[in-house]
Design a protein around this motif. Structure first.
Motif, PDB file in Angstrom:
ATOM      1  N   TYR A   1      12.978  -5.050   1.631  1.00  0.00           N
ATOM      2  CA  TYR A   1      11.536  -4.926   1.862  1.00  0.00           C
ATOM      3  C   TYR A   1      10.794  -5.963   1.016  1.00  0.00           C
ATOM      4  O   TYR A   1      10.918  -5.978  -0.215  1.00  0.00           O
ATOM      5  CB  TYR A   1      11.106  -3.511   1.473  1.00  0.00           C
ATOM      6  CG  TYR A   1       9.663  -3.151   1.808  1.00  0.00           C
ATOM      7  CD1 TYR A   1       9.075  -3.581   2.982  1.00  0.00           C
ATOM      8  CD2 TYR A   1       8.910  -2.358   0.950  1.00  0.00           C
ATOM      9  CE1 TYR A   1       7.783  -3.220   3.302  1.00  0.00           C
ATOM     10  CE2 TYR A   1       7.613  -1.989   1.243  1.00  0.00           C
ATOM     11  CZ  TYR A   1       7.049  -2.434   2.422  1.00  0.00           C
ATOM     12  OH  TYR A   1       5.757  -2.067   2.731  1.00  0.00           O
TER      13      TYR A   1
ATOM     14  N   GLN B   1       0.830  -1.198   0.000  1.00  0.00           N
ATOM     15  CA  GLN B   1       0.000   0.000   0.000  1.00  0.00           C
ATOM     16  C   GLN B   1       0.875   1.262   0.000  1.00  0.00           C
ATOM     17  O   GLN B   1       2.021   1.252   0.452  1.00  0.00           O
ATOM     18  CB  GLN B   1      -0.918   0.018   1.225  1.00  0.00           C
ATOM     19  CG  GLN B   1      -1.973  -1.072   1.191  1.00  0.00           C
ATOM     20  CD  GLN B   1      -2.896  -1.020   2.392  1.00  0.00           C
ATOM     21  OE1 GLN B   1      -2.435  -1.029   3.535  1.00  0.00           O
ATOM     22  NE2 GLN B   1      -4.184  -0.938   2.150  1.00  0.00           N
ATOM     23  N   THR B   2       0.303   2.355  -0.479  1.00  0.00           N
ATOM     24  CA  THR B   2       0.991   3.645  -0.413  1.00  0.00           C
ATOM     25  C   THR B   2       0.863   4.219   0.996  1.00  0.00           C
ATOM     26  O   THR B   2       0.117   3.690   1.836  1.00  0.00           O
ATOM     27  CB  THR B   2       0.381   4.634  -1.424  1.00  0.00           C
ATOM     28  OG1 THR B   2      -0.995   4.882  -1.063  1.00  0.00           O
ATOM     29  CG2 THR B   2       0.442   4.072  -2.831  1.00  0.00           C
ATOM     30  N   SER B   3       1.581   5.302   1.242  1.00  0.00           N
ATOM     31  CA  SER B   3       1.528   5.938   2.570  1.00  0.00           C
ATOM     32  C   SER B   3       0.109   6.390   2.898  1.00  0.00           C
ATOM     33  O   SER B   3      -0.326   6.329   4.047  1.00  0.00           O
ATOM     34  CB  SER B   3       2.486   7.139   2.612  1.00  0.00           C
ATOM     35  OG  SER B   3       3.799   6.722   2.384  1.00  0.00           O
ATOM     36  N   ARG B   4      -0.633   6.842   1.882  1.00  0.00           N
ATOM     37  CA  ARG B   4      -2.010   7.289   2.124  1.00  0.00           C
ATOM     38  C   ARG B   4      -2.933   6.115   2.390  1.00  0.00           C
ATOM     39  O   ARG B   4      -3.859   6.198   3.201  1.00  0.00           O
ATOM     40  CB  ARG B   4      -2.499   8.089   0.921  1.00  0.00           C
ATOM     41  CG  ARG B   4      -3.902   8.655   1.069  1.00  0.00           C
ATOM     42  CD  ARG B   4      -4.305   9.484  -0.136  1.00  0.00           C
ATOM     43  NE  ARG B   4      -3.436  10.648  -0.269  1.00  0.00           N
ATOM     44  CZ  ARG B   4      -3.525  11.522  -1.252  1.00  0.00           C
ATOM     45  NH1 ARG B   4      -4.448  11.382  -2.194  1.00  0.00           N
ATOM     46  NH2 ARG B   4      -2.690  12.547  -1.300  1.00  0.00           N
ATOM     47  N   GLN B   5      -2.701   4.971   1.717  1.00  0.00           N
ATOM     48  CA  GLN B   5      -3.577   3.811   1.888  1.00  0.00           C
ATOM     49  C   GLN B   5      -3.300   3.073   3.185  1.00  0.00           C
ATOM     50  O   GLN B   5      -4.220   2.537   3.807  1.00  0.00           O
ATOM     51  CB  GLN B   5      -3.371   2.854   0.703  1.00  0.00           C
ATOM     52  CG  GLN B   5      -3.834   3.417  -0.633  1.00  0.00           C
ATOM     53  CD  GLN B   5      -3.396   2.535  -1.791  1.00  0.00           C
ATOM     54  OE1 GLN B   5      -2.404   1.816  -1.684  1.00  0.00           O
ATOM     55  NE2 GLN B   5      -4.130   2.597  -2.904  1.00  0.00           N
ATOM     56  N   ALA B   6      -2.022   3.039   3.611  1.00  0.00           N
ATOM     57  CA  ALA B   6      -1.618   2.231   4.769  1.00  0.00           C
ATOM     58  C   ALA B   6      -1.992   2.938   6.064  1.00  0.00           C
ATOM     59  O   ALA B   6      -1.310   3.860   6.495  1.00  0.00           O
ATOM     60  CB  ALA B   6      -0.115   1.956   4.716  1.00  0.00           C
TER      61      ALA B   6
ATOM     62  N   LYS C   1      10.189  -4.343  -3.053  1.00  0.00           N
ATOM     63  CA  LYS C   1       9.940  -2.913  -3.199  1.00  0.00           C
ATOM     64  C   LYS C   1       9.968  -2.496  -4.667  1.00  0.00           C
ATOM     65  O   LYS C   1      10.842  -2.885  -5.432  1.00  0.00           O
ATOM     66  CB  LYS C   1      10.994  -2.119  -2.424  1.00  0.00           C
ATOM     67  CG  LYS C   1      10.769  -0.617  -2.428  1.00  0.00           C
ATOM     68  CD  LYS C   1      11.816   0.089  -1.580  1.00  0.00           C
ATOM     69  CE  LYS C   1      11.571   1.597  -1.551  1.00  0.00           C
ATOM     70  NZ  LYS C   1      12.603   2.296  -0.738  1.00  0.00           N
TER      71      LYS C   1
ATOM     72  N   GLY D   1       0.658   2.183   8.673  1.00  0.00           N
ATOM     73  CA  GLY D   1       2.033   2.340   8.225  1.00  0.00           C
ATOM     74  C   GLY D   1       2.393   1.304   7.174  1.00  0.00           C
ATOM     75  O   GLY D   1       1.674   0.316   6.947  1.00  0.00           O
ATOM     76  N   LYS D   2       3.527   1.521   6.520  1.00  0.00           N
ATOM     77  CA  LYS D   2       3.945   0.661   5.411  1.00  0.00           C
ATOM     78  C   LYS D   2       4.816  -0.507   5.852  1.00  0.00           C
ATOM     79  O   LYS D   2       5.277  -1.286   5.027  1.00  0.00           O
ATOM     80  CB  LYS D   2       4.697   1.503   4.377  1.00  0.00           C
ATOM     81  CG  LYS D   2       3.837   2.585   3.740  1.00  0.00           C
ATOM     82  CD  LYS D   2       4.640   3.478   2.814  1.00  0.00           C
ATOM     83  CE  LYS D   2       5.159   2.725   1.628  1.00  0.00           C
ATOM     84  NZ  LYS D   2       5.867   3.611   0.673  1.00  0.00           N
ATOM     85  N   TYR D   3       5.064  -0.645   7.152  1.00  0.00           N
ATOM     86  CA  TYR D   3       5.854  -1.759   7.694  1.00  0.00           C
ATOM     87  C   TYR D   3       7.247  -1.840   7.056  1.00  0.00           C
ATOM     88  O   TYR D   3       7.722  -2.919   6.688  1.00  0.00           O
ATOM     89  CB  TYR D   3       5.120  -3.094   7.512  1.00  0.00           C
ATOM     90  CG  TYR D   3       3.885  -3.225   8.356  1.00  0.00           C
ATOM     91  CD1 TYR D   3       3.953  -3.636   9.690  1.00  0.00           C
ATOM     92  CD2 TYR D   3       2.634  -2.925   7.838  1.00  0.00           C
ATOM     93  CE1 TYR D   3       2.808  -3.758  10.468  1.00  0.00           C
ATOM     94  CE2 TYR D   3       1.479  -3.035   8.601  1.00  0.00           C
ATOM     95  CZ  TYR D   3       1.571  -3.455   9.918  1.00  0.00           C
ATOM     96  OH  TYR D   3       0.441  -3.558  10.684  1.00  0.00           O
ATOM     97  N   ILE D   4       7.889  -0.682   6.903  1.00  0.00           N
ATOM     98  CA  ILE D   4       9.267  -0.665   6.412  1.00  0.00           C
ATOM     99  C   ILE D   4      10.152  -1.385   7.439  1.00  0.00           C
ATOM    100  O   ILE D   4      10.003  -1.166   8.643  1.00  0.00           O
ATOM    101  CB  ILE D   4       9.756   0.783   6.200  1.00  0.00           C
ATOM    102  CG1 ILE D   4       8.853   1.512   5.196  1.00  0.00           C
ATOM    103  CG2 ILE D   4      11.195   0.802   5.718  1.00  0.00           C
ATOM    104  CD1 ILE D   4       8.829   0.890   3.821  1.00  0.00           C
TER     105      ILE D   4
END
Length: 840
Positions: free
Chosen positions: A69, A51-56, A88, A59-62
Motif C-alpha cells: 500500500y 485518510q482513516t476509514s471515517r475520513q475517506a 502503510k 474508501g481507502k483505496y486498499i
C-alpha cells in the motif's frame, strides 16, 4: 512544487505503475472507471497522508491484488530534486523523504514543514477543481472569499476567525437595527414604557389611598361573615351526624339479643376446613381399599407353576452353577471339533505326500544330520569308484560339460546360422557355433581318481544304513531327496498324537459335565448318544424355559404380596382416620357429621349478628352525638335543610364581598407595581445608565471584530484585491470578453461589457462554471509564489461546449506559466490543443 513522476506500489486498482508527468501542464485521458480519480487521490495521500476509514468518503483505496500500500512522488522545488515515499502506517502512513540533488535523506518533519500550511482540506479548497458544486458558489460572498485567502496568509488565522466570530456574535446578541429581543433593543423599549409610567404616577396617588381604605372596611365585613358561616357549618355538622345516627340506632335495636357467650369453641372456619379434610381423606382411603381388594381377587393374578418349573425352583442353585459352566464346556466342545478337523487335515497331508513319493507303510525313519552327511559321502565314493572302473575299460578321454552357459551360446550361434538364407553364411554359422561350444563349454580330461576306493566296503556300509532306517526297496539315489518328505510326515504324525492326547482329556471333562446333569434327566429331553453341542443346546433351552416360567410366577407372587401389604396399610390408615373423626366429634359432643354441619351453620349466624352489632355500635359511638329516645328523624332532617339554606346564603354574601375586595386589590397592586413618581423616576435614570454601558460594550465588540479583519487583510498581504482582479481577467478570457468585472457584496455579481449587472443565479450553468473556475484558478495562482502547489482539475470541463473548452485550455496554458497544472478527463480533445497528453 513541480511533480515529475508517480511510482505507485499499490493504490486502488493501480499496482506497480509508473506515470511520468511533463511540466508545466499534463493532460491525462482515460475512460470512466479507468482510475483517474484514484491517481488524484494517490497524489493527495502521498502529499498529505492516508485518510482513516471515517475520513475517506470514497474508501481507502486498499490495493485489489494485495500489493504493498502506497508509493512515491518525485518532484522539483526551488531547483532541488526531491523524492517522498509514503507506505502503510499510523498517523497518515510511514514517510521517507530524500533530497536527490544533495543525495541525503531528510525527515518527515522536514517534508511537512516544506508543504505547510497546506493540508488536504486547504488543497481541495484552493488547488483542486473537481465536480462542480453550484450551491457552493451561490453561498459564497466577500467574507467567505476573504476567509479562504486569510487561512493561508496568517499563521493561527483560525483562532482569530473564531475570536472575530465570537465578537460579532456577542455584538449581534446585544443590538440589531430591526431587532426586538436583543438586549439593547429591549431596554430601549422598556425605557419608553417607564417614561410613560412616570407621567401617570402623579395622577394615581389619591386613588391609591381610597382603595386602601375601602379594602380595610370590606375585609372587616368579610371576617364577620366567615365567623357566622363557621358557626352555622358546625351546627349543620352536628345535625347531620344526628340524622345519620338515628337509622343506625334503629337497626341496632332490631337485632336479636346475642352475646359472645353464645359462640362455641370448635366451630370456626378453620375447624370446618379441618373436618372437611378428614372426611375427604376417609373417602379417598375407602376408595383405595376397595381398589386394592379387587386387584387381589383378579383371576389373572392366580399363581400356577408347572412340575418342571417346580423342579427348577427346588434345584435352582445346582442348575445355575452348572449353567455357568456351560460356556467353558461349549469352548471345549469347539476344541474337540477343531482338534478332529486338524487330525483329519494332517492325515490327508500324510496320504498325499506318501502317494506323491510312492511311499507305503511302514515308512522309513528320517535321517539325522550326521547320517545325511555320511550317506552323501558314501554315495559320492560309490559314484567315483564306478567312474574309475568305466574309464579303465575304455581308456579314453572323457568329455565333461564345464560351462553350460558357453555351451548354450555356441548351440544358439549354430541354430541362427542354420536359419540363414545364404549357404555360405549358414555353413560358417554352424561351424562357428560348434567350435565355440566345444572349446568353451566342454572340458577334456582323463578319468583319474584322487584315491583308491573299496567299492564293496562302501556298498556294505550303505546296506547297513538301509536296514537301520528300514529303507526297504527305495533306491539309494532317492534316500537323500525323500528326507524332507519323511520329516514332514513325521512332524504331522507327532501333531496328530498330541491332538489325540489333548482331545481325550477334553472329552473326559465334557463327559464329566454331562454326568453332573443326570439328576435332571427326567426333565431334559436329551439322548445320551446325541452330539455334545446338541445336548448343550437342549440344556440351555430347557433351563431358559424353566427360568422364564419361574420368574413369571415369582413376579405374580411378589405383586400379590405387595398388594396384600398395601391392603393392610390402607386398612390401618382407614382405622386411623375414623378414630380421628370420632375424636373430633366427641370433643364437640357430637356423634355424626351432619350434627357438626348444622351446629357450624348456627354458629356462623351468631357470629355475623355479633359482628353487625359491633359495627353499628362503633359507628354510633364515632358520631359523638347525644340522641334521646323521643328524637324525631323527620323534624331533625327539616332542621338540617334550614341550616344548609342559611349557610348557602352566607357563602353567597361572602363570595360577593371577596370578589369586590379582589378587584380593588388588583387595582391597588397595579398602582403599587407602577410605584410613586420619585421611585419611577429613579428607575428611569438607572435604566438610562445601563443602556449607555451596553452601547459602549456593543461598540467595543464591533470595533474589535473589524480590527481583526483588517489585521488579517494586512497579514495576507492584500491578496483579496489581486485575486479579484485576476479572477476578472480569467473570466473575461473564458467568456471571450463578454464580462468585464466581478463584484462581491452580500453575494457575487458580474458586469457585462454592456454594463449590465447579473447575479449568479441569473447566469447559465456553463457561465457559472466558468466563473467558479476563474475564482479557483485566480486564488491558486496568487498563492503560487509562496505556496507553488500543482493545480489538479478532475473533469472540470465536462459541461463546457467546444468553444468554452477551447478557452479553458488556453487559460490552463496561461496558468501553467505560474504553476504546474494536471488535467484529467474522460474525453479526448477534438481541438488541436498544445498540451502534453497521456492515455491510461
Amino acid at each position: 512544487m513541480i511533480i515529475q513522476k508517480l511510482e505507485i506500489y499499490g493504490y486502488g486498482k493501480w499496482s506497480d505503475q509508473t506515470i511520468e508527468l511533463n511540466a508545466p501542464i499534463q493532460m491525462i485521458i482515460g475512460a470512466n472507471e479507468a482510475g483517474k480519480s484514484t491517481i488524484v487521490d494517490f497524489i493527495k495521500s502521498i502529499l498529505f497522508g492516508f485518510q482513516t476509514s471515517r475520513q475517506a468518503v470514497h474508501g481507502k483505496y486498499i490495493p485489489k491484488d494485495g500489493s504493498k500500500y502506497g508509493g512515491e512522488i518525485y518532484f522539483e522545488e526551488s531547483n532541488q530534486q526531491y523524492r517522498v515515499i509514503r507506505t502503510k502506517g499510523t498517523h497518515g502512513g510511514k514517510v521517507r523523504f530524500f533530497n536527490l540533488s544533495k543525495d541525503i535523506e531528510l525527515t518527515k518533519e522536514d517534508f511537512e514543514e516544506m508543504i505547510a500550511p497546506i493540508d488536504r482540506d486547504i488543497y481541495d479548497n484552493l488547488f483542486y477543481f473537481g465536480e462542480y458544486a453550484q450551491s457552493d458558489l451561490y453561498k459564497m460572498d466577500i467574507t467567505e472569499l476573504r476567509q479562504r485567502i486569510q487561512e493561508l496568509g496568517v499563521t493561527g488565522a483560525n483562532k482569530l476567525f473564531d475570536l472575530s466570530a465570537d465578537f460579532d456574535s456577542q455584538a449581534s446578541a446585544m443590538f440589531a437595527k430591526k431587532g426586538t429581543k436583543r438586549q439593547i433593543n429591549q431596554k430601549l423599549r422598556d425605557y419608553d414604557q417607564l417614561s410613560k409610567q412616570v407621567d401617570e404616577a402623579k395622577e394615581n396617588f389619591a386613588e391609591y389611598q381610597q382603595l386602601t381604605n375601602d379594602i380595610q372596611i370590606q375585609s372587616q365585613k368579610n371576617g364577620d361573615l366567615q365567623s357566622k358561616l363557621k358557626t352555622e357549618q358546625s351546627r349543620l355538622s352536628k345535625l347531620e351526624s344526628q340524622a345519620r345516627t338515628i337509622p343506625l340506632l334503629t337497626e341496632l335495636q332490631q337485632l336479636p339479643e346475642v352475646n359472645q357467650s353464645d359462640l362455641k369453641d370448635g366451630f370456626s372456619d378453620k375447624d370446618k376446613n379441618q373436618f372437611a379434610a378428614y372426611l375427604a381423606e376417609k373417602n379417598q382411603s375407602e376408595k383405595e381399599f376397595v381398589k386394592i381388594k379387587d386387584q387381589l381377587t383378579d383371576p389373572q393374578l392366580a399363581v400356577t407353576l408347572s412340575p418342571a418349573a417346580t423342579f427348577y425352583r427346588q434345584n435352582e442353585g445346582q442348575i445355575t452353577d452348572l449353567l455357568l459352566d456351560a460356556v467353558s464346556i461349549q469352548d471345549k466342545v469347539s476344541h474337540l471339533t477343531y482338534n478332529q478337523e486338524s487330525k483329519n487335515s494332517n492325515q490327508e497331508k500324510i496320504n498325499s505326500l506318501m502317494s506323491e513319493h510312492n511311499l507305503v507303510d511302514p515308512l522309513p525313519a528320517p535321517f539325522d544330520e550326521e547320517t545325511k552327511q555320511k550317506v552323501s559321502g558314501l554315495l559320492d565314493d560309490k559314484a567315483q569308484a564306478e567312474n574309475y572302473q568305466q574309464s579303465r575299460s575304455t581308456n579314453k578321454q572323457t568329455l565333461t560339460i564345464t560351462n553350460p552357459m558357453m555351451l548354450g551360446i555356441g548351440v544358439l550361434i549354430a541354430i541362427i546360422g542354420l536359419f540363414m538364407s545364404s549357404v555360405l553364411v549358414k555353413l560358417i554359422g554352424i561351424v562357428a557355433g560348434a567350435a565355440f561350444a566345444y572349446y568353451f563349454g566342454i572340458g577334456h580330461s582323463k578319468a583319474a581318481p584322487d584315491k583308491m576306493i573299496d567299492e564293496a566296503s562302501v556298498q556294505a556300509r550303505l546296506d547297513d544304513i538301509g536296514r537301520k532306517f528300514e529303507l526297504g526297496n527305495i533306491p539309494e539315489d532317492e534316500w537323500l531327496p525323500i528326507q524332507n518328505v519323511l520329516s514332514q510326515i513325521n512332524d504331522l504324525q507327532n501333531e496328530i498324537e498330541q491332538l489325540t492326547t489333548a482331545s481325550k482329556q477334553i472329552d473326559a471333562d465334557v463327559k464329566n459335565y454331562f454326568n453332573q446333569w443326570q439328576f435332571a434327566n427326567d426333565w431334559l429331553a436329551m439322548s445320551a448318544g446325541a452330539p455334545y453341542s446338541e445336548r448343550l443346546e437342549v440344556i440351555r433351552t430347557s433351563v431358559s424355559r424353566w427360568q422364564k416360567e419361574s420368574n413369571e410366577s415369582l413376579a405374580t407372587e411378589n405383586k400379590l404380596t405387595m398388594l396384600q401389604n398395601m391392603l393392610t396399610e390402607q386398612q390401618a390408615g382407614l382405622d386411623k382416620i375414623n378414630a380421628t373423626i370420632n375424636h373430633f366429634l366427641t370433643e364437640r359432643q357430637l356423634t355424626k357429621s351432619a350434627d357438626f354441619d348444622a351446629e357450624y351453620a348456627r354458629q356462623q349466624v351468631i357470629e355475623k349478628q355479633l359482628a353487625k352489632r359491633q359495627q353499628l355500635t362503633e359507628q354510633i359511638q364515632s358520631a359523638k352525638v347525644t340522641i334521646s329516645a323521643d328524637n324525631d328523624l323527620d323534624a331533625l332532617q327539616n332542621q338540617v335543610e334550614t341550616a344548609r339554606k342559611d349557610i348557602s346564603e352566607l357563602q353567597a354574601s361572602l363570595n360577593e364581598n371577596e370578589r369586590a375586595v379582589t378587584e380593588k386589590q388588583i387595582r391597588l397592586d397595579h398602582l403599587v407595581r407602577d410605584g410613586e413618581y420619585q421611585q419611577l423616576n429613579q428607575q428611569l435614570e438607572n435604566m438610562k445608565a445601563e443602556i449607555v454601558a451596553d452601547v459602549h460594550s456593543f461598540v467595543a465588540l464591533s470595533t474589535s471584530a473589524q480590527f481583526i479583519g483588517r489585521v488579517l487583510d494586512i497579514a495576507s498581504k492584500g491578496r483579496l484585491p489581486k485575486i479579484l482582479n485576476q479572477a476578472t481577467e480569467y473570466f473575461g478570457l473564458l467568456t471571450n470578453g463578454k464580462y468585464k468585472k466581478i463584484d462581491f457584496d452580500d453575494s457575487i455579481t458580474v458586469t457585462s461589457i454592456n454594463d449590465y449587472n447579473f447575479e449568479i443565479n441569473e447566469l447559465s450553468r456553463g457561465t457559472l462554471e466558468q466563473l467558479y473556475l476563474s475564482l479557483v484558478l485566480s486564488m491558486a495562482v496568487n498563492f503560487a509564489d509562496t505556496y507553488p502547489m500543482p493545480i489538479v482539475i478532475d473533469d472540470g470541463f465536462v459541461n463546457f461546449d467546444s468553444q468554452r473548452r477551447q478557452n479553458a485550455y488556453q487559460l490552463l496554458n496561461k496558468v501553467a506559466e505560474r504553476t504546474q497544472v494536471i488535467y484529467l478527463t474522460a474525453n479526448e480533445p477534438v481541438e488541436d490543443v498544445n498540451i502534453a497528453q497521456l492515455k491510461i
